[in-house]
Design a protein around this motif. Structure first.
Motif, PDB file in Angstrom:
ATOM      1  N   LEU A   1      -4.322 -19.896  10.860  1.00  0.00           N
ATOM      2  CA  LEU A   1      -4.635 -20.828  11.222  1.00  0.00           C
ATOM      3  C   LEU A   1      -4.138 -21.534  12.466  1.00  0.00           C
ATOM      4  CD1 LEU A   1      -6.759 -21.557   7.899  1.00  0.00           C
ATOM      5  CD2 LEU A   1      -7.480 -19.686  10.241  1.00  0.00           C
ATOM      6  N   GLY A   2      -3.059 -20.658  12.838  1.00  0.00           N
ATOM      7  CA  GLY A   2      -2.000 -21.498  13.616  1.00  0.00           C
ATOM      8  C   GLY A   2      -1.074 -22.822  13.267  1.00  0.00           C
ATOM      9  N   LEU A   3      -0.839 -22.080  11.920  1.00  0.00           N
ATOM     10  CA  LEU A   3       0.461 -23.143  10.777  1.00  0.00           C
ATOM     11  C   LEU A   3       1.462 -21.669  10.446  1.00  0.00           C
ATOM     12  CD1 LEU A   3      -1.595 -24.442   8.344  1.00  0.00           C
ATOM     13  CD2 LEU A   3      -0.617 -25.715   9.814  1.00  0.00           C
ATOM     14  N   GLU A   4       2.408 -21.772  10.395  1.00  0.00           N
ATOM     15  CA  GLU A   4       3.601 -21.132  10.210  1.00  0.00           C
ATOM     16  C   GLU A   4       3.379 -20.549   8.772  1.00  0.00           C
ATOM     17  OE1 GLU A   4       7.307 -22.575  11.719  1.00  0.00           O
ATOM     18  OE2 GLU A   4       6.772 -24.086  12.504  1.00  0.00           O
ATOM     19  N   ASP A   5       4.619 -19.266   9.040  1.00  0.00           N
ATOM     20  CA  ASP A   5       4.019 -18.584   7.505  1.00  0.00           C
ATOM     21  C   ASP A   5       4.155 -19.230   6.236  1.00  0.00           C
ATOM     22  OD1 ASP A   5       6.378 -18.337   7.856  1.00  0.00           O
ATOM     23  OD2 ASP A   5       6.585 -16.315   7.331  1.00  0.00           O
ATOM     24  N   TRP A   6       5.766 -20.241   6.270  1.00  0.00           N
ATOM     25  CA  TRP A   6       5.657 -21.132   5.227  1.00  0.00           C
ATOM     26  C   TRP A   6       4.972 -21.968   5.477  1.00  0.00           C
ATOM     27  CZ3 TRP A   6       7.042 -25.613   6.100  1.00  0.00           C
ATOM     28  CH2 TRP A   6       7.527 -26.088   7.464  1.00  0.00           C
ATOM     29  N   ARG A   7       3.896 -22.703   6.470  1.00  0.00           N
ATOM     30  CA  ARG A   7       2.824 -24.205   6.008  1.00  0.00           C
ATOM     31  C   ARG A   7       2.483 -23.579   5.454  1.00  0.00           C
ATOM     32  NH1 ARG A   7       5.656 -27.818   9.784  1.00  0.00           N
ATOM     33  NH2 ARG A   7       6.987 -27.440  11.368  1.00  0.00           N
ATOM     34  N   ALA A   8       1.595 -22.233   5.441  1.00  0.00           N
ATOM     35  CA  ALA A   8       0.554 -22.343   5.014  1.00  0.00           C
ATOM     36  C   ALA A   8       0.389 -21.921   3.894  1.00  0.00           C
ATOM     37  CB  ALA A   8       0.057 -20.534   5.999  1.00  0.00           C
ATOM     38  N   LEU A   9       1.868 -21.546   3.381  1.00  0.00           N
ATOM     39  CA  LEU A   9       2.497 -21.149   2.061  1.00  0.00           C
ATOM     40  C   LEU A   9       2.047 -22.886   1.306  1.00  0.00           C
ATOM     41  CD1 LEU A   9       3.084 -19.949  -0.565  1.00  0.00           C
ATOM     42  CD2 LEU A   9       5.343 -20.686   0.096  1.00  0.00           C
ATOM     43  N   PHE A  10       2.281 -23.970   1.507  1.00  0.00           N
ATOM     44  CA  PHE A  10       2.249 -25.019   1.151  1.00  0.00           C
ATOM     45  C   PHE A  10       0.665 -25.388   0.802  1.00  0.00           C
ATOM     46  CE2 PHE A  10       6.790 -25.960   3.042  1.00  0.00           C
ATOM     47  CZ  PHE A  10       7.341 -25.975   1.485  1.00  0.00           C
ATOM     48  N   VAL A  11       0.178 -25.276   1.996  1.00  0.00           N
ATOM     49  CA  VAL A  11      -1.347 -25.590   1.699  1.00  0.00           C
ATOM     50  C   VAL A  11      -2.463 -25.018   0.958  1.00  0.00           C
ATOM     51  CG1 VAL A  11      -3.699 -25.461   3.677  1.00  0.00           C
ATOM     52  CG2 VAL A  11      -1.552 -26.569   4.636  1.00  0.00           C
ATOM     53  N   LEU A  12      -1.867 -23.510   0.887  1.00  0.00           N
ATOM     54  CA  LEU A  12      -2.781 -22.814   0.372  1.00  0.00           C
ATOM     55  C   LEU A  12      -2.791 -22.858  -1.260  1.00  0.00           C
ATOM     56  CD1 LEU A  12      -3.093 -18.963   1.676  1.00  0.00           C
ATOM     57  CD2 LEU A  12      -4.799 -20.838   2.103  1.00  0.00           C
ATOM     58  N   GLU A  13      -1.262 -22.888  -1.517  1.00  0.00           N
ATOM     59  CA  GLU A  13      -0.560 -23.611  -2.924  1.00  0.00           C
ATOM     60  C   GLU A  13      -0.763 -25.501  -3.311  1.00  0.00           C
ATOM     61  OE1 GLU A  13       3.112 -21.942  -4.021  1.00  0.00           O
ATOM     62  OE2 GLU A  13       2.022 -19.996  -4.120  1.00  0.00           O
ATOM     63  N   GLY A  14      -0.819 -25.828  -2.215  1.00  0.00           N
ATOM     64  CA  GLY A  14      -1.620 -27.410  -2.706  1.00  0.00           C
ATOM     65  C   GLY A  14      -3.009 -27.585  -2.834  1.00  0.00           C
ATOM     66  N   LEU A  15      -3.781 -27.212  -2.206  1.00  0.00           N
ATOM     67  CA  LEU A  15      -5.455 -27.457  -2.272  1.00  0.00           C
ATOM     68  C   LEU A  15      -6.272 -27.640  -3.603  1.00  0.00           C
ATOM     69  CD1 LEU A  15      -6.564 -26.498   1.665  1.00  0.00           C
ATOM     70  CD2 LEU A  15      -6.506 -29.443   0.375  1.00  0.00           C
ATOM     71  N   PRO A  16      -5.671 -26.414  -4.394  1.00  0.00           N
ATOM     72  CA  PRO A  16      -6.294 -26.259  -5.312  1.00  0.00           C
ATOM     73  C   PRO A  16      -6.263 -27.133  -6.735  1.00  0.00           C
ATOM     74  CG  PRO A  16      -5.228 -24.466  -4.831  1.00  0.00           C
ATOM     75  CD  PRO A  16      -5.216 -25.181  -3.838  1.00  0.00           C
ATOM     76  N   SER A  17      -4.387 -27.982  -6.131  1.00  0.00           N
ATOM     77  CA  SER A  17      -4.529 -28.890  -7.561  1.00  0.00           C
ATOM     78  C   SER A  17      -5.294 -30.405  -7.745  1.00  0.00           C
ATOM     79  CB  SER A  17      -2.770 -29.541  -7.322  1.00  0.00           C
ATOM     80  OG  SER A  17      -1.854 -28.700  -7.559  1.00  0.00           O
ATOM     81  N   ILE A  18      -5.813 -30.382  -6.329  1.00  0.00           N
ATOM     82  CA  ILE A  18      -7.009 -31.224  -6.527  1.00  0.00           C
ATOM     83  C   ILE A  18      -8.185 -30.969  -7.392  1.00  0.00           C
ATOM     84  CG2 ILE A  18      -8.348 -32.793  -5.575  1.00  0.00           C
ATOM     85  CD1 ILE A  18      -6.626 -32.183  -2.473  1.00  0.00           C
ATOM     86  N   ILE A  19      -8.353 -29.456  -7.572  1.00  0.00           N
ATOM     87  CA  ILE A  19      -9.744 -28.916  -8.082  1.00  0.00           C
ATOM     88  C   ILE A  19      -8.623 -29.363 -10.140  1.00  0.00           C
ATOM     89  CG2 ILE A  19     -10.631 -27.371  -8.891  1.00  0.00           C
ATOM     90  CD1 ILE A  19     -10.731 -26.249  -6.706  1.00  0.00           C
ATOM     91  N   VAL A  20      -7.493 -28.897 -10.352  1.00  0.00           N
ATOM     92  CA  VAL A  20      -6.976 -29.443 -11.122  1.00  0.00           C
ATOM     93  C   VAL A  20      -6.953 -30.914 -12.104  1.00  0.00           C
ATOM     94  CG1 VAL A  20      -4.787 -28.960 -12.910  1.00  0.00           C
ATOM     95  CG2 VAL A  20      -5.459 -27.729 -11.052  1.00  0.00           C
ATOM     96  N   GLY A  21      -6.921 -31.823 -11.163  1.00  0.00           N
ATOM     97  CA  GLY A  21      -7.420 -32.891 -11.272  1.00  0.00           C
ATOM     98  C   GLY A  21      -8.197 -33.287 -12.033  1.00  0.00           C
ATOM     99  N   LEU A  22      -9.566 -32.428 -10.855  1.00  0.00           N
ATOM    100  CA  LEU A  22     -10.679 -32.772 -11.522  1.00  0.00           C
ATOM    101  C   LEU A  22     -11.493 -32.283 -12.824  1.00  0.00           C
ATOM    102  CD1 LEU A  22     -12.624 -32.522  -7.762  1.00  0.00           C
ATOM    103  CD2 LEU A  22     -11.882 -34.317  -9.388  1.00  0.00           C
ATOM    104  N   LEU A  23     -10.540 -31.368 -13.037  1.00  0.00           N
ATOM    105  CA  LEU A  23     -10.961 -30.871 -14.968  1.00  0.00           C
ATOM    106  C   LEU A  23     -10.607 -31.846 -15.630  1.00  0.00           C
ATOM    107  CD1 LEU A  23     -10.100 -26.588 -13.964  1.00  0.00           C
ATOM    108  CD2 LEU A  23     -11.922 -27.605 -14.320  1.00  0.00           C
TER     109      LEU A  23
END
Length: 456
Positions: free
Chosen positions: A181-203
């Motif tokens: 999606l236009g992001l370097e591999d390590w940048r994609a890593l931070f996005v893909l592992e960061g967004l689920p934490s917001i769902i954790v907060g809602l849980l």
């Protein structure tokens, strides 16, 4: 051994029933939150395999970036725990998870060392209070006989992140070596592992209850039993002034012990992939990023087993000092062995021993402060120990990185970390800790208690 009386048998059955109900309600969601927190905290280790070159980081600047997380964590740890005591665990722990998810995702936008430093500090600020907040939360829900085991079960989140995190991060880097999606591999890593934490907060917001008296799923008799046993299990220091814990010499010394534990632990977290990669390259092997990540996960498998088993043993014996010191010494031995390892298999065995030792400390260790503190002072004391101790997560990786750049090897850094771990173990045996209300006798017969698998 004589059979228990009917009253004792009924009391023990009530303990098991209450513990099982509470554990099933709070442990899964909190362990999952801790898993995500550790992914955000430690995915830097695997990301560094490509991120360092992309951002122009040296080993020392990478070590500084890894460690700066703990500066923000240290500054906001005690205020965060005080805020949780005021606003309640449900609101505050949910806030922690949502904000760290946002910061972790935003780390994908860093452009150089300075912006990475800033995001690591902000990540520490966002997550400050999670671990000590949960430890304090458990003092409201579990009696001392069960707390070490419950903390170990909660800590499974960190262990699973150590087990699954490196392979997951390695897979992301390997599947999209040129980015996504236009992001370097390590940048994609931070996005893909960061967004689920917001769902954790809602849980967390949906599932948690602030205190047992508000739990509609406990009966009146269960609430009364729990209140009676919790009220009779704490110490007295700081019962009127929670800030007393900030000046209690025992709290300060325990902070130093935890400092040594984290100095060694986070070097393993942040540098294990690089240590493995360095040795394999020296022997003429060139493993892929995914292979190195999978090898880095092996120690976590053993750490998961030893952490729960050791914590359960501590609860059965009702002994805390030996159960804290022995793992520290074991970790020191493993790190010394790793320093002299010349074969990848030997290195993995040494790192596994070190990881198992580090992972087995907290369950018993965090039962020491509630033995002499009371009321809100328990929250402040645990937060102080955790916050000050977590500065080891800054000093350890930063010093380790400097020593690697200066000497060209990891050898001296390993020796210094091992010495710190042995110092931490020695502190626990100072005479002042023999005055705890607990009986520190590792040789006395174990109480009959279910296996770790029955904890929930």
């Amino acid at each position: 051994m004589s059979s228990p009386s009917p009253d004792e048998a009924a009391d023990d059955q009530m303990r098991k029933t209450v513990r099982r109900k509470i554990a099933w309600r709070v442990i899964p969601v909190l362990a999952f939150a801790y898993l995500m927190a550790n992914l955000e905290r430690t995915n830097l280790g695997v990301a560094s395999l490509s991120m360092n070159a992309s951002l122009g980081l040296t080993t020392a600047t990478y070590g500084l970036a890894a460690g700066l997380y703990f500066v923000g964590y240290f500054v906001f740890e005690v205020p965060s725990n005080l805020a949780m005591a005021r606003y309640g665990a449900r609101k505050w722990l949910a806030r922690i998870a949502i904000t760290w998810g946002l910061v972790a995702t935003a780390t994908a936008a860093v452009q150089g060392p300075v912006s990475l430093y800033v995001m690591r500090i902000l990540l520490g600020v966002a997550e400050a209070g999670l671990f000590p907040g949960v430890v304090f939360y458990f003092t409201l829900w579990f009696i001392p006989r069960d707390r070490a085991k419950m903390i170990a079960l909660f800590g499974i989140g960190a262990t699973v992140s150590g087990l699954a995190g490196p392979p997951l991060a390695g897979a992301i880097l390997s599947l999209w070596p040129h980015g996504i999606l236009g992001l370097e591999d390590w940048r994609a890593l931070f996005v893909l592992e960061g967004l689920p934490s917001i769902i954790v907060g809602l849980l967390i917001w949906k599932v948690l209850v602030d205190s047992p008296d508000k739990a509609r799923w406990l009966t009146g008799a269960e609430k009364a039993w729990l209140a009676e046993h919790i009220d009779s299990s704490t110490g007295t220091a700081g019962s009127r002034n929670p800030l007393h814990a900030l000046t209690d010499i025992r709290v300060l010394l325990l902070s130093l012990t935890y400092f040594t534990k984290n100095a060694g632990g986070y070097v393993l977290v942040f540098f294990m992939p690089q240590i493995i990669q360095t040795l394999t390259v020296q022997r003429g092997a060139h493993y892929s990023t995914l292979t190195i990540a999978l090898l880095s996960a092996i120690p976590a498998v053993f750490a998961a087993f030893t952490a729960i088993t050791w914590a359960a043993h501590s609860d059965r014996r009702q002994e805390r000092r030996w159960h804290s010191a022995i793992p520290l010494c074991l970790a020191g031995i493993g790190i010394i062995w790793a320093a002299s390892a010349t074969h990848p298999i030997v290195l993995l065995i040494a790192l596994t021993i070190a990881s198992a030792g580090i992972g087995s400390v907290s369950g018993a260790f965090f039962q020491i402060p509630p033995a002499f503190l009371a009321g809100p002072a328990v929250a402040v004391g645990i937060a102080t120990v955790n916050a000050t101790g977590n500065l080891g997560g800054f000093v350890g990786p930063y010093l380790f990185g400097i020593l690697k750049d200066t000497t060209g090897s990891f050898f001296l850094g390993n020796l210094i970390l091992a010495a710190l771990l042995f110092l931490g173990a020695a502190i626990i045996f100072l005479p002042m800790f023999r005055t705890q209300p607990e009986t520190f006798d590792v040789t006395r017969p174990a109480k009959t208690d279910p296996s770790p698998a029955d904890a929930a």
